[in-house]
Design an enzyme around this catalytic site. Structure first.
Site, PDB file in Angstrom:
ATOM      1  N   HIS A 178     -31.788  45.452 -15.738  1.00  0.00           N
ATOM      2  CA  HIS A 178     -30.557  44.915 -15.140  1.00  0.00           C
ATOM      3  C   HIS A 178     -29.552  46.020 -14.847  1.00  0.00           C
ATOM      4  O   HIS A 178     -28.872  45.999 -13.831  1.00  0.00           O
ATOM      5  CB  HIS A 178     -29.932  43.856 -16.067  1.00  0.00           C
ATOM      6  CG  HIS A 178     -30.455  42.486 -15.802  1.00  0.00           C
ATOM      7  ND1 HIS A 178     -31.724  42.105 -16.138  1.00  0.00           N
ATOM      8  CD2 HIS A 178     -29.888  41.407 -15.191  1.00  0.00           C
ATOM      9  CE1 HIS A 178     -31.918  40.852 -15.773  1.00  0.00           C
ATOM     10  NE2 HIS A 178     -30.822  40.404 -15.183  1.00  0.00           N
TER      11      HIS A 178
ATOM     12  N   LYS B 265     -33.161  32.490 -22.918  1.00  0.00           N
ATOM     13  CA  LYS B 265     -32.832  31.578 -24.010  1.00  0.00           C
ATOM     14  C   LYS B 265     -31.452  31.930 -24.525  1.00  0.00           C
ATOM     15  O   LYS B 265     -31.048  33.096 -24.500  1.00  0.00           O
ATOM     16  CB  LYS B 265     -33.856  31.661 -25.137  1.00  0.00           C
ATOM     17  CG  LYS B 265     -33.877  33.024 -25.820  1.00  0.00           C
ATOM     18  CD  LYS B 265     -34.701  33.019 -27.086  1.00  0.00           C
ATOM     19  CE  LYS B 265     -34.922  34.413 -27.628  1.00  0.00           C
ATOM     20  NZ  LYS B 265     -33.964  34.852 -28.632  1.00  0.00           N
TER      21      LYS B 265
END
Lengths: 183, 280
Positions: free
Chosen positions: A37, A102
């Site tokens: 990222h 999650k």
């Protein structure tokens, strides 16, 4: 009854999803976690081309374990999502429509999802061997030097996930826990 | 003096790394099955069933239960009458971890520096804690510890006046703020007493206990039971989707304390509570 959806996601598919929906995702998704990222957003800031097209893309927050001989991929469950929160709004601005991970997201990510028309799915953390069975092909397409954190293109069939945050502000974590909280 | 070959230790550690990551303990499987009976949420039940199915696949195919195959935390109880032949104990352990993570196709998750973050490629260094004990045995436990649940852990320097209520408040608050992040149902390992760092080690060590076992001290046995019930009233449930089964167990390890302090550490473990031991 799970909704069958195809990735990359269209705007219509995203509009049709609501927090709490079970989905089975088929098509192409990309892996990316912490360091990937950072590199993706650094590339955007530098005006460089990304290793994959972000339009409608779904990123799965996973660093799989290595494939044994004969396996497509090793165990491949989700990692915790909040660590990607610093980067996700910029990726949504450039077309990202789905994230799989999650755990709870922070407000700037939830706001960007509403603004940009994106959804956040949870896969079952720790069900990594089970999830791996829905991944039919995997290849590293960028940042090979990052090892488990490299960006992979995955072909998935009926990858199971649950919509946690939809584009209308629905939040399954908040609603689900409120229903069962006793104190 | 009994001598144990370096190669024997290395190979034993490698096997422990692989077994711990692919074979979930019977106590955890039993606790997940018991959870099915108490869970009221349909989504929660579904998650527990998926975790049990996942455990079966991992066992059958000898693949990791979770892709995060963890830090290799290694606990050593070395008899004072044992000597390692052919090298040093710590070299044997580090070589064993590197071998196990390579041969077992386990993920290498360790970076060589916290800020520059280049992967070491071997999952070493392992974290090693050694006790010298009487006798000529060598007991080694490998406890692969995942990063997601480790991130939800915390140490707090409480005061004696905070008492058991202060500890309960800290533990419940820590679990509440963790929500779905550490992959519930969790196991909460709690260290109380000692110094700042000792108390964190107590919390980590407590996670090696068998789920379902009762604390030998009735005072702490009752505190564990009470905390478990209170955590399971938070409503977080399996994977944080809402439900009754938020924790499978609460384990406490207490230690003598300085008159001025009462440190408390909470080390959260995900449902994949992995550890394997061998005595050489």
């Amino acid at each position: 009854m799970a909704k069958k959806i195809t990735a990359p996601l269209t705007a219509e598919t995203v509009k049709d999803l609501r927090a709490g929906d079970s989905v089975l995702i088929s098509g192409t998704i990309y892996t990316g976690r912490d360091l990937a990222h950072k590199r993706l957003t650094d590339a955007l800031k530098a005006g460089e081309k990304l290793p994959f097209d972000l339009a409608g893309a779904v990123i799965y927050y996973v660093g799989p374990s290595p494939a044994k001989p004969g396996q497509v991929i090793g165990s491949a469950g989700p990692t915790t999502s909040y660590r990607m929160d610093a980067y996700s709004p910029m990726l949504m601005e450039k077309g990202l429509r789905g994230m799989i991970g999650k755990g709870n997201r922070t407000q700037p990510v939830l706001d960007a999802m509403k603004q940009r028309g994106a959804v956040y799915f949870a896969a079952v953390g720790g069900a990594a061997a089970l999830i791996a069975r829905t991944i039919k092909a995997a290849k590293v397409i960028a940042y090979d030097d990052l090892g488990p954190e490299a960006v992979r293109e995955l072909k998935v069939e009926d990858f199971p996930a649950i919509v946690i945050n939809d584009t209308y502000g629905g939040d399954l974590y908040v609603a689900g826990v409120a229903k069962y909280k006793k104190d | 003096m009994r001598e144990i070959q370096l190669d024997t230790i290395r190979d034993a550690v490698a096997k422990l790394c692989i077994d711990a990551n692919c074979l979930l303990g019977d106590d955890v499987v039993r606790a997940l099955k018991n959870g099915l009976a108490t869970e009221e949420s349909p989504a929660g039940k579904d998650i527990l069933n998926q975790l049990l199915e996942n455990e079966q696949i991992a066992r059958k195919e000898m693949m990791p239960i979770c892709q995060d195959t963890g830090w290799a935390v290694v606990w050593v109880e070395m008899g004072s009458g044992v000597r390692v032949q052919g090298g040093e104990l710590y070299d044997a352990i580090q070589q064993g971890v590197a071998k196990g993570y390579k041969d077992g196709f386990l993920r290498k998750s360790i970076v060589e520096d916290p800020l520059r973050r280049k992967n070491t490629g071997t999952n070493t260094p392992a974290i090693i804690y050694t006790d010298i004990v009487p006798g000529d045995g060598l007991k080694i436990t490998v406890q692969p510890k995942g990063g997601g649940s480790e991130n939800m852990s915390e140490v707090k320097m409480l005061s004696a006046s905070d008492g058991a209520d202060g500890i309960a408040k800290f533990v419940l608050d820590r679990v509440w703020r963790s929500q779905a992040n550490p992959c519930p149902p969790i196991i909460a390992g709690i260290g109380i007493g000692g110094t700042f760092e000792k108390c964190a080690m107590l919390a980590k060590h407590s996670l090696l206990r068998e789920i379902g076992s009762v604390h030998p001290d009735p005072f702490y046995a009752e505190m564990e039971q009470s905390l478990l019930e209170r955590i399971n009233r938070l409503g977080i449930g399996p994977q944080g989707l809402g439900g009754r089964v938020t924790a499978l167990a609460v384990f406490i390890e207490a230690f003598p304390c300085h008159i001025a302090t009462m440190p408390c550490a909470v080390n959260i473990n995900c449902h994949a509570a992995r550890h394997q031991s061998v005595t050489l």
